[in-house]
Design a protein around this motif. Structure first.
Motif, PDB file in Angstrom:
ATOM      1  N   PRO A   1       0.939  -1.221   0.023  1.00  0.00           N
ATOM      2  CA  PRO A   1      -0.042  -0.041  -0.021  1.00  0.00           C
ATOM      3  C   PRO A   1       1.048   1.477   0.016  1.00  0.00           C
ATOM      4  O   PRO A   1       1.809   1.252   0.612  1.00  0.00           O
ATOM      5  N   VAL A   2       0.461   2.234  -0.663  1.00  0.00           N
ATOM      6  CA  VAL A   2       0.976   3.665  -0.587  1.00  0.00           C
ATOM      7  C   VAL A   2       0.814   4.493   0.518  1.00  0.00           C
ATOM      8  O   VAL A   2      -0.374   4.101   1.049  1.00  0.00           O
ATOM      9  N   THR A   3       1.296   5.304   0.991  1.00  0.00           N
ATOM     10  CA  THR A   3       0.998   6.218   2.100  1.00  0.00           C
ATOM     11  C   THR A   3       1.019   7.655   1.843  1.00  0.00           C
ATOM     12  O   THR A   3       1.633   8.157   0.739  1.00  0.00           O
ATOM     13  N   ALA A   4       0.202   8.345   2.194  1.00  0.00           N
ATOM     14  CA  ALA A   4       0.008  10.023   1.981  1.00  0.00           C
ATOM     15  C   ALA A   4       1.020  10.374   2.688  1.00  0.00           C
ATOM     16  O   ALA A   4       1.217  10.360   4.058  1.00  0.00           O
ATOM     17  N   ILE A   5       1.810  11.501   2.313  1.00  0.00           N
ATOM     18  CA  ILE A   5       3.073  12.168   3.233  1.00  0.00           C
ATOM     19  C   ILE A   5       2.361  13.347   3.643  1.00  0.00           C
ATOM     20  O   ILE A   5       1.912  14.232   3.191  1.00  0.00           O
ATOM     21  N   THR A   6       2.287  13.557   5.061  1.00  0.00           N
ATOM     22  CA  THR A   6       2.066  14.428   5.829  1.00  0.00           C
ATOM     23  C   THR A   6       3.097  15.274   6.454  1.00  0.00           C
ATOM     24  O   THR A   6       2.967  16.420   7.036  1.00  0.00           O
ATOM     25  N   HIS A   7       4.162  14.560   6.798  1.00  0.00           N
ATOM     26  CA  HIS A   7       5.339  15.066   7.315  1.00  0.00           C
ATOM     27  C   HIS A   7       6.466  14.477   6.649  1.00  0.00           C
ATOM     28  O   HIS A   7       6.698  13.489   6.319  1.00  0.00           O
ATOM     29  N   ARG A   8       7.427  15.261   6.519  1.00  0.00           N
ATOM     30  CA  ARG A   8       8.816  14.867   5.671  1.00  0.00           C
ATOM     31  C   ARG A   8       9.867  14.995   6.679  1.00  0.00           C
ATOM     32  O   ARG A   8      10.354  15.849   7.623  1.00  0.00           O
ATOM     33  N   THR A   9      10.930  14.020   6.542  1.00  0.00           N
ATOM     34  CA  THR A   9      12.147  14.018   7.092  1.00  0.00           C
ATOM     35  C   THR A   9      13.203  13.627   6.074  1.00  0.00           C
ATOM     36  O   THR A   9      13.072  12.644   5.237  1.00  0.00           O
ATOM     37  N   TRP A  10      14.158  14.549   5.671  1.00  0.00           N
ATOM     38  CA  TRP A  10      14.929  14.522   4.480  1.00  0.00           C
ATOM     39  C   TRP A  10      15.732  13.250   4.533  1.00  0.00           C
ATOM     40  O   TRP A  10      16.018  12.612   3.423  1.00  0.00           O
ATOM     41  N   ASN A  11      15.997  12.534   5.867  1.00  0.00           N
ATOM     42  CA  ASN A  11      17.003  11.479   5.561  1.00  0.00           C
ATOM     43  C   ASN A  11      15.974  10.278   5.351  1.00  0.00           C
ATOM     44  O   ASN A  11      16.659   9.041   4.771  1.00  0.00           O
ATOM     45  N   ASP A  12      14.655  10.060   5.363  1.00  0.00           N
ATOM     46  CA  ASP A  12      13.607   9.054   5.096  1.00  0.00           C
ATOM     47  C   ASP A  12      13.325   9.293   3.475  1.00  0.00           C
ATOM     48  O   ASP A  12      12.631   8.331   3.190  1.00  0.00           O
ATOM     49  N   ASP A  13      13.846  10.295   2.788  1.00  0.00           N
ATOM     50  CA  ASP A  13      13.239  10.445   1.544  1.00  0.00           C
ATOM     51  C   ASP A  13      14.146  10.045   0.399  1.00  0.00           C
ATOM     52  O   ASP A  13      13.787  10.491  -0.842  1.00  0.00           O
ATOM     53  N   TRP A  14      14.984   9.224   0.902  1.00  0.00           N
ATOM     54  CA  TRP A  14      15.950   8.855  -0.239  1.00  0.00           C
ATOM     55  C   TRP A  14      16.084   7.182   0.002  1.00  0.00           C
ATOM     56  O   TRP A  14      16.046   6.620   1.096  1.00  0.00           O
TER      57      TRP A  14
END
Length: 244
Positions: free
Chosen positions: A39-52
């Protein structure tokens, strides 16, 4: 390239996501391996380290960090597409990774271009920092045809990140969805200086913010970490179609 079906958990709209390839130093175009069925998840909060995510080049074996695959839904939600860890990649009899299924064409059909002359392909700027997000938006505005795009050295109190001839733009690079107040403040700034306004967001827009932007005819764009803005409302579609 490979593709996976995606259903937005916010509006239940169906999409087909086609993964993007990135240039490896060896010249091959590796792409993040998608995790089918997850399943996909909607991004409501970002952390730069987790976006790679780590991607292995199947040609030279090199491991590099690339942006986490994302899809911008027309409802304003930004969806994170699951990726298989490098260690779990399947192998073919010759030792290479399994080839993906044949890609499917995306379901989205863009508006026909009505600009006087077709624009060249947009060359995005990969987003690794908040400053990169502003730079990517500036490149996009220039690609749309805006002249004299200026990026202040320091962000002013008005939170206007970019100015161009007849235009101001705000770039929300925070980890929260863009709120109604942000859209209204941008509109008031544009009204007071008799210019147009454009909004860019990394985490998408709250439903009331998008509704208000539609009523004020403010183009809204969502950016993923590849630095490619996607229109999420009709004014944005119109701007992409006609250009500045």
């Amino acid at each position: 390239m490979e593709s996976v079906p995606v259903r937005c958990p916010a509006c239940r709209r169906d999409h087909v996501y086609v993964t993007a390839a990135y240039p490896c130093p060896c010249g091959a175009p590796p792409a993040p391996p998608l995790l089918r069925g997850a399943p996909v998840t909607a991004i409501t909060h970002r952390t730069w380290n987790d976006d790679w995510v780590t991607v292995r080049c199947r040609t030279c074996g090199r491991h590099d960090q690339w942006p986490q695959p994302e899809l911008c839904c027309p409802c304003g939600a930004v969806l994170r597409i699951p990726v298989r860890p490098v260690a779990s990649l399947g192998r073919t009899p010759d030792g290479g990774p399994h080839r993906a299924d044949r890609p499917v064409r995306p379901s989205h059909i863009p508006l026909p271009r009505t600009a006087a002359a077709p624009r060249p392909a947009f060359r995005p700027l990969t987003i690794r920092t908040a400053r990169d997000a502003v730079g990517a938006a500036a490149l996009y505005l220039k690609w749309l045809g805006y002249r004299d795009v200026v990026q202040p050295a320091e962000r002013p109190s008005s939170r206007i990140d970019l100015r161009a001839a007849g235009l101001i733009a705000q770039v929300d690079s925070t980890t929260r969805t863009t709120a109604l107040r942000d859209v209204e403040c941008l509109w008031l700034n544009a009204l007071s200086t008799s210019v147009s306004a454009v909004f860019f967001s990394l985490a998408g827009y709250a439903p009331d913010a998008r509704e208000r932007a539609d009523g004020l005819t403010i183009p809204l764009f969502v950016m993923d970490l590849t630095g490619t803005p996607q229109p999420v409302n009709s004014p944005a579609d119109e701007l992409v179609s006609t250009g500045a």
